[in-house]
Design a protein around this motif. Structure first.
Motif, PDB file in Angstrom:
ATOM      1  N   ASP A   1      -8.481   5.279   0.685  1.00 18.46           N
ATOM      2  CA  ASP A   1      -7.458   4.362   1.180  1.00 18.46           C
ATOM      3  C   ASP A   1      -8.270   3.136   1.608  1.00 18.46           C
TER       4      ASP A   1
ATOM      5  N   SER B   1      -3.728  -1.674   0.111  1.00 18.38           N
ATOM      6  CA  SER B   1      -2.789  -2.663   0.601  1.00 18.38           C
ATOM      7  C   SER B   1      -3.490  -4.013   0.506  1.00 18.38           C
TER       8      SER B   1
ATOM      9  N   ASN C   1      -8.472   2.729  10.113  1.00 13.03           N
ATOM     10  CA  ASN C   1      -7.579   1.868  10.882  1.00 13.03           C
ATOM     11  C   ASN C   1      -7.134   2.548  12.173  1.00 13.03           C
TER      12      ASN C   1
ATOM     13  N   GLY D   1       0.798  -1.224   0.000  1.00 18.37           N
ATOM     14  CA  GLY D   1       0.000   0.000   0.000  1.00 18.37           C
ATOM     15  C   GLY D   1       0.831   1.274   0.000  1.00 18.37           C
ATOM     16  N   ARG D   2       1.896   1.291   0.793  1.00 16.43           N
ATOM     17  CA  ARG D   2       2.667   2.528   0.927  1.00 16.43           C
ATOM     18  C   ARG D   2       3.352   2.931  -0.370  1.00 16.43           C
TER      19      ARG D   2
ATOM     20  N   LYS E   1      -4.295  -6.676   3.443  1.00 16.46           N
ATOM     21  CA  LYS E   1      -5.475  -6.698   4.300  1.00 16.46           C
ATOM     22  C   LYS E   1      -6.590  -7.450   3.566  1.00 16.46           C
TER      23      LYS E   1
ATOM     24  N   ARG F   1      -9.420  -2.052   3.880  1.00 15.52           N
ATOM     25  CA  ARG F   1     -10.417  -2.965   4.480  1.00 15.52           C
ATOM     26  C   ARG F   1     -11.803  -2.677   3.918  1.00 15.52           C
TER      27      ARG F   1
HETATM   28  C1  LIG Z   1      -1.717  -1.128   6.071  1.00 13.55           C
HETATM   29  C2  LIG Z   1      -2.286   0.152   5.684  1.00 13.55           C
HETATM   30  C3  LIG Z   1      -1.636   0.988   4.753  1.00 13.55           C
HETATM   31  C4  LIG Z   1      -0.258   0.687   4.184  1.00 13.55           C
HETATM   32  O1  LIG Z   1      -0.194  -0.502   3.509  1.00 13.55           O
HETATM   33  P1  LIG Z   1       1.139  -1.407   3.486  1.00 13.55           P
HETATM   34  O2  LIG Z   1       0.771  -2.531   2.577  1.00 13.55           O
HETATM   35  O3  LIG Z   1       1.427  -1.819   4.886  1.00 13.55           O
HETATM   36  O4  LIG Z   1       2.222  -0.566   2.907  1.00 13.55           O
HETATM   37  C5  LIG Z   1      -2.273   2.158   4.402  1.00 13.55           C
HETATM   38  N1  LIG Z   1      -3.453   2.497   4.923  1.00 13.55           N
HETATM   39  C6  LIG Z   1      -4.103   1.726   5.813  1.00 13.55           C
HETATM   40  C7  LIG Z   1      -5.440   2.146   6.329  1.00 13.55           C
HETATM   41  C8  LIG Z   1      -3.540   0.530   6.226  1.00 13.55           C
HETATM   42  O5  LIG Z   1      -4.190  -0.231   7.124  1.00 13.55           O
END
Ligand SMILES: *Cc1c(COP(=O)(O)O)cnc(C)c1O
Length: 455
Positions: free
Chosen positions: A213, A253, A184, A99-100, A256, A216
């Motif tokens: 974002d 990401s 989150n 995700g990052r 999740k 989930r």
């Molecule tokens: C985990 C997460 C990210 C980042 O994703 P990674 O795969 O860990 O880099 C961004 N936003 C939220 C809400 C997350 O839970």
């Protein structure tokens, strides 16, 4: 039926090494009382995070064998792209390693020095990537989202009035609006469809792109189905499509809600931004038909996305979170309410009033959970957030301990075991010690700090 079963059977198992309390006492002491320093095979139930820790299905493992590793134009990419577009009909889908990486690309393109990026609450990597781009992250979650005891069903909602006011005052400084589903940092709390529509309306009126974002998204969609009037009869895939019809793009990401151990993507409609994103992708991740991933990873995501919107799975997922939350509430343990999508958060400051915030009640509870039962949880409180830029210490707003539940990994008896451990600790909670930091790094101290007990 009252009993909601795990809607899967177990074909392949990983043994858990059973340790004794004495062993764990020595292990955690040697780890400087920091759970991140433990070897994971010394942990019996690992609730550190739900990220990248899902169990893949037999179908996903067969997909791994089908992965086509061609450098360009792999059929695995096209299967991945189709699976994403089936739920999230954006024009461009750009795979990243997690995700990052999608966030880094998005904010490099969209946000520049002196700009502001509002969200309900930015996740820590999102916040860091906004700041890296020279922009300022702004959190506009509703007031209930900051009150652990509030039972508001959608505590991830954005404060619409605050967003409108900010956009009216500073439109030219705001290149993009984000919305984190579920929220989150705010406890895995969902955002309602009504609130998403409100954010969309405000963004359209001010002509600002809206991105989700969406880590989930399926848990958020199921909570809309069960909590928001008018959605009980709508299928989860339909709710998901309605959610994404409101956005101009998304970061994801896949660690999740796509049931994989690595992966992510950036999806968007704007052709110009997409071209810039692919240019950056080639520099930092890889060619646009694999991004930061192997063909096999793309296959596993494509299949995971079909499995995550299964309502039998989501019903079981939410029921297991509720089961843990209800049991803790019944024994008088204060938790963040209502229980969100992926974790139960214990309010350690309220549970352990004899430990002041600067003696880290969350750390004390997390260490005790490990000593008692080999359970690894995560402190989200003064250890994580208490160190100020000038090096001084301040109590975080809350001292929480997060029990994040990996997807499809643990059974109900594992959860019963966790409940029993908490029960044993509650019986002797007044004996739990505070902690002092013996050594800490300059940044992100919670990962590597070493502690000693205050006895
Ligand atoms: C985990 C997460 C990210 C980042 O994703 P990674 O795969 O860990 O880099 C961004 N936003 C939220 C809400 C997350 O839970």
């Amino acid at each position: 039926m009252k009993t909601i079963i795990e809607p899967f059977r177990i074909k392949s198992v990983e043994p858990i090494r059973v340790t004794t309390k004495e062993e764990r006492g020595t292990l955690i002491q040697n780890a400087g009382y920091n759970l991140f320093n433990l070897h994971s095979d010394d942990v019996m139930i690992d609730l550190l995070t739900d990220s990248g820790t899902s169990a893949m299905s037999a179908a996903q493992w067969s997909g791994i064998m089908q992965g086509d590793e061609s450098y360009a134009g792999s059929p695995s990419f096209y299967r991945f792209e189709r699976a994403v577009k089936d739920l999230m009909p954006f024009k461009h889908v750009i795979p990243t390693h997690q995700g990052r990486a999608a966030e880094k690309i998005l904010f490099t393109i969209a946000a520049g020095s002196g700009t502001k990026v509002p969200s309900n609450t930015h996740f820590d990597t999102t916040r860091a990537n906004v700041e890296m781009a020279g922009a300022e992250p702004v959190d506009l979650v509703i007031a209930e989202g900051k009150q652990p005891e509030s039972e508001h069903p959608f505590k991830g909602n954005m404060d619409l009035e605050a967003l409108d006011t900010l956009l009216t005052a500073e439109r030219e400084r705001i290149p993009i609006v984000m919305l984190t589903i579920t929220n989150n940092t705010g406890g895995g709390q969902p955002v309602s469809m009504e609130n998403m529509r409100g954010v969309r309306e405000i963004c359209s009126r001010h002509k600002v792109p809206l991105f989700f974002d969406a880590c989930r998204f399926a848990e958020n969609a199921y909570l809309i189905k069960t909590r928001e009037p008018g959605y009980a009869e709508t299928s989860v895939p339909e709710i998901v499509r309605e959610i994404f019809s409101l956005a101009d793009g998304m970061t994801m990401s896949a660690k999740k809600d796509a049931f994989v151990n690595i992966g992510g993507w950036l999806a968007l409609n704007d052709d110009d931004w997409a071209e810039q994103a692919r240019n950056m992708l080639i520099l930092t991740e890889g060619f646009p038909t694999y991004g930061g991933l192997a063909g096999r990873d793309l296959e596993a995501i494509a299949i995971g996305l079909q499995e995550i919107v299964d309502e039998d799975y989501l019903r079981y997922r939410m029921a297991s979170m509720q089961y843990l939350g209800n049991a803790l509430t019944q024994m008088g343990v204060p938790i963040v309410k209502p229980v969100g999508g992926h974790a139960v958060y214990i309010d350690a400051r309220s549970l352990l009033p004899h430990i002041p915030p600067l003696s880290y009640p969350g750390q004390s509870l997390a260490v005790a959970l490990y000593e008692e039962g080999g359970i690894r949880a995560c402190e989200i409180g003064t250890v994580m957030f208490g160190k100020q830029a000038d090096g001084s210490e301040k109590a975080a707003p809350l001292d929480l301990v997060r029990l994040a539940v990996p997807r499809r990994v643990y059974t109900q008896s594992h959860v019963d075991y966790v409940i029993e451990c908490v029960e044993n600790l509650v019986a002797r909670k007044d004996e739990l010690p505070g902690y002092r930091i013996e050594w800490q790094p300059r940044f992100l101290r919670h990962f590597t700090a070493r502690f000693t007990q205050e006895r």
